[in-house]
Write a protein that holds these residues in place. Sequence first.
Motif, PDB file in Angstrom:
ATOM      1  N   LYS A   1      47.000  22.054  47.368  1.00  0.00           N
ATOM      2  CA  LYS A   1      46.314  22.487  46.524  1.00  0.00           C
ATOM      3  C   LYS A   1      46.628  23.932  46.333  1.00  0.00           C
ATOM      4  O   LYS A   1      46.958  24.904  47.519  1.00  0.00           O
ATOM      5  CB  LYS A   1      44.626  22.474  46.848  1.00  0.00           C
ATOM      6  N   VAL A   2      46.343  23.857  45.218  1.00  0.00           N
ATOM      7  CA  VAL A   2      46.554  26.116  44.933  1.00  0.00           C
ATOM      8  C   VAL A   2      45.707  26.764  44.339  1.00  0.00           C
ATOM      9  O   VAL A   2      45.151  25.733  43.801  1.00  0.00           O
ATOM     10  CB  VAL A   2      47.948  25.920  43.641  1.00  0.00           C
ATOM     11  N   PHE A   3      45.220  27.769  45.138  1.00  0.00           N
ATOM     12  CA  PHE A   3      44.237  28.446  44.603  1.00  0.00           C
ATOM     13  C   PHE A   3      44.397  30.135  44.756  1.00  0.00           C
ATOM     14  O   PHE A   3      45.748  30.240  45.262  1.00  0.00           O
ATOM     15  CB  PHE A   3      43.356  29.058  46.377  1.00  0.00           C
ATOM     16  N   VAL A   4      43.808  29.955  43.571  1.00  0.00           N
ATOM     17  CA  VAL A   4      44.125  32.113  43.254  1.00  0.00           C
ATOM     18  C   VAL A   4      43.555  32.881  44.462  1.00  0.00           C
ATOM     19  O   VAL A   4      42.237  32.459  44.033  1.00  0.00           O
ATOM     20  CB  VAL A   4      44.312  32.031  41.722  1.00  0.00           C
ATOM     21  N   LYS A   5      44.331  33.610  44.922  1.00  0.00           N
ATOM     22  CA  LYS A   5      43.795  34.573  46.158  1.00  0.00           C
ATOM     23  C   LYS A   5      42.285  35.623  45.503  1.00  0.00           C
ATOM     24  O   LYS A   5      41.710  35.207  45.494  1.00  0.00           O
ATOM     25  CB  LYS A   5      44.619  35.394  46.192  1.00  0.00           C
ATOM     26  N   LYS A   6      42.406  35.735  43.660  1.00  0.00           N
ATOM     27  CA  LYS A   6      41.445  36.490  43.486  1.00  0.00           C
ATOM     28  C   LYS A   6      40.317  36.045  42.933  1.00  0.00           C
ATOM     29  O   LYS A   6      38.856  35.971  42.746  1.00  0.00           O
ATOM     30  CB  LYS A   6      41.862  37.075  42.765  1.00  0.00           C
ATOM     31  N   GLU A   7      40.673  34.411  42.994  1.00  0.00           N
ATOM     32  CA  GLU A   7      39.316  33.937  42.333  1.00  0.00           C
ATOM     33  C   GLU A   7      38.972  33.088  44.465  1.00  0.00           C
ATOM     34  O   GLU A   7      38.061  32.149  44.530  1.00  0.00           O
ATOM     35  CB  GLU A   7      39.514  32.306  41.930  1.00  0.00           C
ATOM     36  N   THR A   8      39.081  33.677  45.329  1.00  0.00           N
ATOM     37  CA  THR A   8      38.201  33.794  46.970  1.00  0.00           C
ATOM     38  C   THR A   8      37.672  34.397  46.641  1.00  0.00           C
ATOM     39  O   THR A   8      37.378  36.068  46.473  1.00  0.00           O
ATOM     40  CB  THR A   8      39.826  33.214  47.709  1.00  0.00           C
TER      41      THR A   8
END
Length: 156
Positions: free
Chosen positions: A139-146
Amino acid sequence: MASKPNVVSVVRAIAEPVAKELGLMLWDVRFVKEGASWYLRIFIDKEGGVDINDCVDMTHALNAPLDEADPIEQGYCLEVSSPGIERDLTRDEHFEAMQGRKIKLRLIRPDENKQREFAGILEGYADGNITVSVDGENKVFVKKETAWVKLDDFNE
């Protein structure tokens, strides 16, 4: 909790060569206000972990350069410590150094399945995208959305 990025970048520039000279890695620098007090927190690491002597050595080595540069206007308390277990991963080099390790992360907003927290193996990091193997699926997560990303030391 307030942060002063200019103070942090100045202190980072001072602390990084000091840490290297002592055989340490500068993990993070934070300048925060808690209640009425300001704290300059320096987090150091090394292979095999740091001990109290490393923290004392770093503190002593930093005192003169910090006094000379005088990057902080108000009074503050200097704290030098290990980033500890379940350390925060915030900088690009943190993600690069911890590839292959178990991490956990929390999204600011739930995903399409109404899930906010994930745990898995950090497979990669590039251009602000965190790739995590969750139950065998990447899964790929956008750092700024964490909200945060941490090592999952208790499940290794």
